[in-house]
Scaffold this motif. Structure first.
Motif, short mmCIF file in Angstrom:
data_model
loop_
_atom_site.label_atom_id
_atom_site.label_comp_id
_atom_site.label_asym_id
_atom_site.label_seq_id
_atom_site.Cartn_x
_atom_site.Cartn_y
_atom_site.Cartn_z
N TYR A 1 -15.68 2.06 -4.08
CA TYR A 1 -16.02 3.11 -3.13
C TYR A 1 -16.23 4.44 -3.86
N GLN A 2 -15.32 4.74 -4.80
CA GLN A 2 -15.44 6.00 -5.53
C GLN A 2 -16.70 6.01 -6.38
N ILE B 1 -3.48 -1.96 -11.52
CA ILE B 1 -4.23 -0.71 -11.49
C ILE B 1 -5.63 -0.96 -10.99
N ALA C 1 -5.29 3.20 1.41
CA ALA C 1 -5.15 2.95 -0.04
C ALA C 1 -6.46 2.50 -0.64
N GLY C 2 -7.47 2.23 0.21
CA GLY C 2 -8.79 1.89 -0.31
C GLY C 2 -9.31 0.54 0.11
N ALA D 1 -7.25 -2.02 -4.98
CA ALA D 1 -7.61 -1.13 -6.09
C ALA D 1 -9.09 -1.31 -6.46
N ASP D 2 -9.55 -2.57 -6.43
CA ASP D 2 -10.96 -2.83 -6.73
C ASP D 2 -11.86 -2.17 -5.69
N ALA E 1 0.76 -1.25 0.00
CA ALA E 1 0.00 0.00 0.00
C ALA E 1 0.78 1.30 0.00
N GLN E 2 1.71 1.47 0.96
CA GLN E 2 2.27 2.80 1.10
C GLN E 2 3.36 3.12 0.08
N LYS E 3 3.95 2.05 -0.48
CA LYS E 3 4.90 2.19 -1.59
C LYS E 3 6.19 2.91 -1.25
N ALA F 1 -11.17 0.34 -3.78
CA ALA F 1 -11.09 1.80 -3.88
C ALA F 1 -11.97 2.30 -5.02
N TYR F 2 -11.96 1.57 -6.12
CA TYR F 2 -12.76 1.99 -7.27
C TYR F 2 -14.23 1.87 -6.98
N LYS G 1 -4.53 -5.72 -5.93
CA LYS G 1 -5.73 -5.72 -6.78
C LYS G 1 -6.98 -5.63 -5.92
#
Lengths: 560, 140, 331
Positions: A454-455, A560, A248-249, A448-449, A206-208, A451-452, A445
């Motif tokens: 949620y948005q 992504i 990160a989501g 990211a899924d 997550a934090q990279k 997070a998407y 993944k």
């Protein structure tokens, strides 16, 4: 806890209720068009009764605080004995400025320090490295050498105050600097306490802020476990974090599952090194997020304690009860703060902080209202601190332990989250562990899924964010925005140049050489070599460069 | 209906590692039918400008939450223009205080999408602006 | 304006190259003109296709190969293809991330392309992009495909050298047996060779090759399998298996040398010319097909077509007769 007959009766009566009273009510007033699902996408029922937690065994599932499985709390007296540590994450600009902020917060009642470092420091670059351009002091304090560390903690009694440092890839180095500051002041390492975040797995997830690849990173971490266990017994050499995974989501379940699994990996790594689990496990600590869904968060904390205790005792064979304790710090969710109508954030933070307290956190950071926009101003950070103090002294929630224990909803949720976490454990086990899963991009993944999703929910107004997609206003924002001292960078650079000039450069060269050689030998614990480099005033960038040369740099999979 | 595809470069300049927003925007743009060249983390302004040139993009989207935007964003725009990419739309998002927005706009950032912006807003803005730019280039 | 672009591209101007590739992708009349102008300058580049399932590390491998070729003073063009979403028409092109070492190198050009509805592993315009880079003087052009499966046939006809990348741990046995793979590979790469099972994958490939007797030969312009007993004076190329750890840059030098060996083989055996002829014939045929169809349809009026199609649906006439009728409209 409820006998079978009683439960049957309750179920029957509930059905009746649904067919009569509820029906009548719904006919007059249908339920609102809302999600009624929590942030882990679990559907939430209208009502919870004892029938929703069949076979509830109080002694098995909850027990008593301070005893296995610690669901209700890791200490027998919890906040009646000692309040959580009020530890406000802070740092910006130069060491002088941050030192001032530390003193301000201590004066206003915070009970522990927490250091934020700037991005160059987090990645192990000195301020004058080209990679660091434009980044000095922007989201944390810049530390390039021992000289900065000494100023950062000037006037702070290291034997009386504990310090948490949010630092990962270069954690061993920053820790060494702190240790040398104490050493130079004549404070024995057995007397100092604190935490280094030092959790590389969540960096990949997550934090990279990773630098080296997994294997050498894990080696460095276990080096700190080993060293800490022997020489700095009051230090938490890791803060296994879910906070960033959540930011990160990730959903609450993912935060719970990935964090605990990371924990299992660290325990395994320590055992593989040949350490006895009880030697280092008591000093493993955790760091969770306190997000918006009030009850889900409380259930999450309780599930975390129960799962960790079980796995430590049964799977890893830890015998010392302190190895079974899940001790955690919490930070309220930064990602929920809005730039619009920032005062609303005070309310969000208060509710999130309350969830953390009802969840039994050992330490808490509350965000400031302006943090969606900039570094916290003095006023904003004071309010954030006061939030904790008001909860502690005015609400009465600290008078009893785990007040929500026994709530049908909370116990149901706790169980459900535990089950969901174990499902993730099985999946990751099947992939060959967390590092393999990361290489495959699995946790990334999932995040990211989520997070998407949620948005999308927000974009489609299925989820309301007050002030953002509903109850908006056009007024301009008049929050005072904290600025860092423009002279700070110049002072810092001068100091850095002076350090390089005045130190014994031959000694530095030799220490770095020895560090490099030791890094190549997996059997060497690098801490003593790092300490020597630090004492000689080698800079952070120089030490990290030496390690980069040996360990290489990590390239993440593209998800992504 | 062969409307030319819109190509967007999404990059995170500097050391900021918070890529949640950049990824969400990348997906949203893809779902809106655009081609997204996602270059990810730790990009320097030079890398971004060179990629924009080779990929012949219509838009460059910069995501930055570290506070280093004043140092990195104007520099990126400058490099783009130096490479002859005058028509490329440059937008930004992340943690950028309102008071810095006018300066960024002066430096050539067409729009700043702060926290709380919906993905529809970003998609529509890009669609409309790119159409405008393409029209004016045809007429020129 | 177009002449300027073409001239600039031939001289190696990156901006012009980028613009021309976009023009080709958008496939208007400009595209045709541009490609006509560029065509005389093509034919020099060595086109290397890199294909394999997702997760095999193709992008990293391409990055490393490019670096290696650069060390040898060669100019390298890279075309990285990713799939367009059939639902939204959009795409995420993420291969560039792996190539950050090369961004500053004046001798490297990287372009990401989406398949845009093309069913293969390549975009329709990929071949055009390759021509543009060829004309611009790039010595090696690496084409990284989507690796979707049957798509591989596309790459075999676009590239001179086709590399198929495998990795251990992806349920390999199934990969290798997949139709078409053995036939198109000029070189096999077992990447992530440090992982368990790498030797197993290499072995499976060897076994498959001997079992399938898939020694390839160009015969009358067609790729054919040949049984060992057959007499043929033409030299053969048995696809070698190279092991690499792309993330560490290991095995790359050997791979580059193998690629050069294949190039030498193609040139010496006459296979290069055969491949070029094959490409030319496929391309002309493709264009001709599109062209002729356009002409037929332009000669017949819309109404007539609709009417004929309606009769086909009603089973009054069959599709063959319908087509004959429409084609009849040409003469």
């Amino acid at each position: 806890m409820f006998d079978k007959e009683a439960l049957e009766k309750i179920k029957e009566r509930q059905e009746q209720w649904e067919e009569t009273t509820l029906q009548q009510w719904l006919a007059r007033l249908p339920e609102r068009d809302e999600l009624f699902r929590n942030l882990s996408d679990m559907p939430i029922a209208r009502l919870y009764t004892p029938a929703d937690i069949p076979d509830f065994d109080y002694l098995e599932e909850l027990g008593f605080p301070g005893e296995y499985p610690f669901t209700r709390g890791i200490h027998a007296t919890m906040y009646r004995g000692r309040l959580w540590t009020m530890r406000m994450f802070s740092g910006y600009g130069s060491a002088e400025e941050t030192n001032e902020r530390f003193k301000y917060l201590l004066k206003h009642g915070e009970t522990g320090l927490s250091v934020a470092f700037d991005t160059p420091t987090l990645y192990g670059y000195d301020t004058d490295d080209p990679m660091a351009e434009g980044e000095f002091g922007k989201c944390g304090v810049a530390v390039s050498s021992l000289a900065d560390m000494e100023i950062l903690f000037d006037g702070i009694p290291l034997d009386k105050v504990t310090t948490s440092m949010t630092i990962n890839a270069p954690a061993a180095i920053l820790w060494a600097m702190y240790l040398v500051v104490a050493e130079k002041r004549g404070i024995p390492w057995t007397k100092i306490g604190g935490t280094i975040q030092n959790d590389i797995l969540k960096e990949y997830i997550a934090q990279k802020e990773f630098v080296f690849p997994p294997k050498p990173s894990m080696r460095l971490i276990v080096d700190t476990f080993e060293f800490g266990a022997k020489y700095v017994p009051k230090w938490n050499t890791i803060s296994i974090s879910g906070y960033h995974i959540r930011e990160a989501g990730a959903t609450a379940v993912q935060e719970l599952a990935f964090t605990l699994y990371d924990g299992f990996e660290y325990v395994k790594a320590g055992i593989e090194r040949g350490l006895d689990v009880d030697e280092f496990a008591p000093r493993l600590s955790f760091f969770f997020n306190a997000h918006n869904d009030f009850f889900e968060e409380i259930a999450k904390f309780r599930a975390a304690r129960r799962i960790w205790a079980r796995e430590m005792r049964n799977r890893f064979g830890a015998k010392d009860p302190r190895s079974w304790w899940l001790r955690f710090h919490t930070q309220t969710a930064g990602c929920t703060l809005t730039a619009q109508q920032p005062e609303n954030n005070i309310v969000r933070v208060a509710i999130q902080a309350l969830a953390a307290v009802l969840g039994g956190t050992q330490s808490l950071h509350t965000n400031s209202m302006d943090e969606a926009l900039a570094l916290p101003s003095e006023l904003a950070v004071r309010i954030a601190l006061r939030t904790q103090q008001i909860i502690a002294h005015e609400t009465g929630v600290v008078n009893t332990i785990d007040p929500l224990g026994g709530s049908y909803y909370v116990e149901y949720l706790t169980r459900k989250m535990e089950e969901a976490a174990y499902e993730y454990f099985r999946k990751i086990d099947a992939m060959g562990g967390m590092i393999a899963a990361i290489e495959k991009g699995f946790p990334q993944k999932e995040i990211a899924d989520a997070a998407y999703r949620y948005q999308k929910e927000i974009d489609e107004k299925k989820r309301i964010i007050v002030g953002v997609n509903e109850y908006v206003s056009d007024e301009p924002i008049t929050i005072p925005i904290h600025k860092i001292d423009p002279e700070g960078e110049r002072r810092h650079r001068e100091r850095l140049a002076r350090v390089r000039r005045e130190r014994d450069n031959e000694r530095v060269r030799q220490c770095l050489e020895r560090l490099r050689n030791a890094a190549q030998d997996e059997r060497e614990n690098l801490m003593p070599y790092i300490l020597d480099c630090v004492r000689a005033y080698a800079t952070l960038g120089e030490m990290m460069k030496a390690l980069r040369e040996v360990f290489g740099e990590y390239r993440e999979p593209i998800i992504i | 209906m062969a409307e030319e595809k819109i190509r967007v470069l999404i990059a995170k300049p500097g050391l900021d590692g918070h890529d949640r927003g950049a990824k969400v925007v990348a997906r949203a743009l893809r779902d809106a039918g655009m081609e997204v060249i996602y270059t990810g983390l730790r990009q320097t302004p030079e890398m971004i400008a060179e990629a924009a040139l080779q990929e012949d993009v219509d838009v460059v989207g910069l995501s930055i939450l570290s506070g280093a935007h004043m140092a990195l964003l104007p520099k990126t725009v400058q490099l783009l223009r130096e490479k002859g990419l005058d028509h490329v739309l440059v937008v930004a998002g992340g943690i950028i205080p309102d008071e810095d927005v006018p300066k960024l706009k002066e430096a050539g950032i067409a729009e700043v999408f702060g926290p709380g912006t919906s993905t529809q807003t970003i998609v529509e803005y890009i669609r409309n602006k790119v159409a405008e730019i393409r029209r004016s280039r045809k007429n020129a | 304006m177009l002449d300027e672009l073409v001239r600039a591209a031939i001289l190696g101007d990156k901006r012009a190259i980028a613009r021309l590739i976009s023009i080709a992708e958008n496939n208007g009349t400009l595209a045709r003109e541009a490609l006509k102008a560029l065509y005389p300058y093509t034919g020099k580049a060595h086109v290397i296709g890199v294909t394999g399932a997702p997760g095999t590390g193709k992008s990293t491998l391409v990055n490393e190969l490019a670096k290696e070729f650069r060390l040898r003073g060669l100019k390298v063009g890279i075309v990285a293809v990713d799939p367009t979403s059939p639902f939204t028409g959009g795409a995420i092109l993420g291969d560039r991330i792996r190539m950050r070492d090369l961004y500053n190198d004046p001798g490297v050009f990287i372009r990401s392309m989406a398949t845009r509805g093309s069913l293969g592993g390549l975009a329709r315009a990929t071949a055009d992009a390759v021509k543009i880079l060829d004309a611009a003087g790039y010595d090696k052009i690496l084409v990284e495909t989507v690796g979707a499966g049957q798509a591989e046939v596309d790459i075999a006809s676009t590239a001179h050298t086709t590399i198929v990348v495998e990795v251990p741990g992806l349920g390999d046995d199934i990969q290798v047996i997949k139709a078409g793979i053995l036939e198109i590979a000029d070189i096999f790469v077992v990447n992530k060779a440090d992982l368990e099972g790498a030797d197993g994958v290499a072995l499976s490939l060897e076994v498959m090759m001997s079992l399938g007797n898939s020694e390839k030969i160009i015969h009358h312009g067609i790729l054919m399998e040949i049984k060992p007993a057959a007499q043929s004076p033409q030299p053969r190329w048995r696809p070698p298996i190279c092991k690499t750890i792309a993330t560490r840059g290991e095995g790359i030098k050997a791979l580059a040398e193998t690629i050069e060996k294949h190039l030498a083989f193609l040139k010496e055996s006459g296979a290069w010319e055969e491949k070029e002829k094959l490409r030319a014939s496929r391309e002309v045929e493709e264009i001709l097909r599109t062209e002729l169809l356009k002409r037929v349809l332009s000669k017949v009026d819309r109404q007539a077509i609709e009417e004929i199609l309606g009769r086909v649906v009603k089973r009054e006439i069959d599709p063959y007769t319908a087509a004959e009728k429409l084609a009849g409209g040409l003469s």
